[in-house]
Design a protein around this motif. Structure first.
Motif, PDB file in Angstrom:
ATOM      1  N   ASP A   1      -9.542  -5.419  -6.480  1.00  0.00           N
ATOM      2  CA  ASP A   1      -9.929  -5.701  -7.869  1.00  0.00           C
ATOM      3  C   ASP A   1      -9.908  -7.200  -8.154  1.00  0.00           C
ATOM      4  N   PHE A   2     -10.219  -8.002  -7.156  1.00  0.00           N
ATOM      5  CA  PHE A   2     -10.149  -9.455  -7.308  1.00  0.00           C
ATOM      6  C   PHE A   2     -10.994  -9.947  -8.476  1.00  0.00           C
ATOM      7  N   GLU A   3     -12.113  -9.307  -8.736  1.00  0.00           N
ATOM      8  CA  GLU A   3     -12.986  -9.743  -9.827  1.00  0.00           C
ATOM      9  C   GLU A   3     -12.282  -9.708 -11.174  1.00  0.00           C
ATOM     10  N   THR A   4     -11.322  -8.794 -11.325  1.00  0.00           N
ATOM     11  CA  THR A   4     -10.658  -8.636 -12.619  1.00  0.00           C
ATOM     12  C   THR A   4      -9.220  -9.159 -12.633  1.00  0.00           C
ATOM     13  N   ASN A   5      -8.474  -8.946 -11.514  1.00  0.00           N
ATOM     14  CA  ASN A   5      -7.071  -9.385 -11.529  1.00  0.00           C
ATOM     15  C   ASN A   5      -6.842 -10.724 -10.824  1.00  0.00           C
ATOM     16  N   ASN A   6      -7.829 -11.205 -10.042  1.00  0.00           N
ATOM     17  CA  ASN A   6      -7.761 -12.508  -9.362  1.00  0.00           C
ATOM     18  C   ASN A   6      -6.627 -12.608  -8.345  1.00  0.00           C
ATOM     19  N   TYR A   7      -6.175 -11.468  -7.797  1.00  0.00           N
ATOM     20  CA  TYR A   7      -5.092 -11.472  -6.820  1.00  0.00           C
ATOM     21  C   TYR A   7      -5.627 -11.727  -5.412  1.00  0.00           C
ATOM     22  N   LEU A   8      -4.865 -12.496  -4.646  1.00  0.00           N
ATOM     23  CA  LEU A   8      -5.144 -12.677  -3.228  1.00  0.00           C
ATOM     24  C   LEU A   8      -3.819 -12.734  -2.480  1.00  0.00           C
ATOM     25  N   TYR A   9      -3.864 -12.377  -1.190  1.00  0.00           N
ATOM     26  CA  TYR A   9      -2.662 -12.237  -0.383  1.00  0.00           C
ATOM     27  C   TYR A   9      -2.769 -13.155   0.837  1.00  0.00           C
ATOM     28  N   VAL A  10      -1.664 -13.822   1.175  1.00  0.00           N
ATOM     29  CA  VAL A  10      -1.657 -14.714   2.329  1.00  0.00           C
ATOM     30  C   VAL A  10      -0.428 -14.447   3.187  1.00  0.00           C
TER      31      VAL A  10
END
Length: 325
Positions: free
Chosen positions: A160-169
């Motif tokens: 749901d990156f388009e809405t929550n802007n979360y990314l994992y590294v």
């Protein structure tokens, strides 16, 4: 390659480079391993040992190191970068090659639905490509341990990156000698300051090699990630130990109820498989099958299908084997 042994990297314009070695009449061809070059970057490529025909030794373990007396008779033909001898591979019909960026040290990348490309650099920087060019300001600069094979290893965008802007590294924590999986939040073309949420931390590493670092998010919204043996091969088989394992966690860092939980309590309940050496690559197909590539030791590279509860054998078995365990 052994812990404490110097590594000699082969680089040539982000292309795979071959090295040939000749010892008397015995010849062997060596290729640098751990390649994810071009767009994909590298994991500290090295000339690896191979078996060479020799009248006095059935096999000769060979790698380049600082003791050059031993290799006084080795004739090495490697590369002449100044003569531009590195060429791109032949592309399938309908494909073209376009350079988007250069002078990077990339380890992974992710493409957002709006076309932006997040390029992960080992040194802890995430560059952002928009409309075919690298933006002047990096998306994120993260303090990492960049020693040897350590560093910023991989990135995954939330479904749901388009809405929550979360990314994992997945990255190596400076000074503290372990790896960490964290979630960050994007704010346009920059990371939101102070948004890091730590999801998982591994046990301390024995060395600076074999960090693993593959990550993928499955259709059921679970984060699968991998760790290497960290330079201590026996740890891959141990329960209650995070090295040489495959993990499955929820996107908030909690442990799924349906994990097997057979490798120890607490954070070790995230482990779903063991026996890996250095599994830094992972992919899944449309049917949900997950494949993990594992960098071999002496004999074989492996691409293994992920099975919950599997034991992939390292360090007791490499490649095809008949061990029932």
């Amino acid at each position: 390659r052994y812990p404490g042994q110097p590594h000699y990297n082969l680089h040539c314009n982000q292309s795979i480079v071959l090295a040939k070695a000749q010892i008397g009449n015995a010849r062997s061809q060596h290729s640098s391993k751990d390649f994810r070059h071009h767009t994909f970057g590298h994991r500290n490529q090295t000339v690896q040992r191979k078996h060479l025909s020799h009248p006095k030794k059935d096999s000769l373990d060979f790698s380049l190191h600082s003791n050059m007396k031993y290799y006084a008779h080795i004739l090495i033909v490697i590369l002449l970068a100044t003569f531009n001898l590195c060429f791109a591979g032949k592309l399938p019909p309908g494909f073209v090659e376009i350079e988007l960026a250069n002078e990077l040290d990339p380890t992974d990348f992710a493409i957002a639905s709006d076309g932006r490309i997040f390029i992960v650099e080992k040194k802890g920087v995430i560059q952002l490509i928009r409309d075919g060019r690298v933006l002047d300001q990096p998306f994120m600069e993260l303090e990492v341990d960049n020693t040897n094979e350590r560093g910023l290893q991989s990135i995954e965008l939330d479904p749901d990156f388009e809405t929550n802007n979360y990314l994992y590294v997945f990255y190596s924590v400076p000074v503290r000698n372990f790896n960490r999986i964290s979630r960050f939040t994007a704010n346009g073309d920059r990371v939101l300051t102070g948004s890091e949420v730590i999801l998982y931390e591994t046990d301390p590493n024995a060395g600076t090699v074999h960090n693993g670092g593959g990550m993928i998010i499955t259709p059921d919204r679970k984060l699968i990630f991998t760790t290497g043996d960290g330079g201590a091969t026996w740890r891959s088989q141990w329960s209650g130990e995070t090295h040489g394992k495959i993990f499955r966690i929820n996107l908030d860092g909690s442990i799924p109820d349906d994990n097997p939980k057979r490798y120890g309590g607490g954070k070790y309940e995230a482990i779903i498989a063991r026996g890996a050496r250095n599994p830094f690559g992972i992919a899944q197909n449309e049917s949900g099958q997950i494949f993990i590539n594992d960098v071999g030791g002496n004999d074989w590279e492996e691409i293994n299908e992920l099975e919950v509860g599997a034991n992939y054998g390292w360090p007791f078995a490499e490649g095809k084997h008949d061990d029932p365990n």
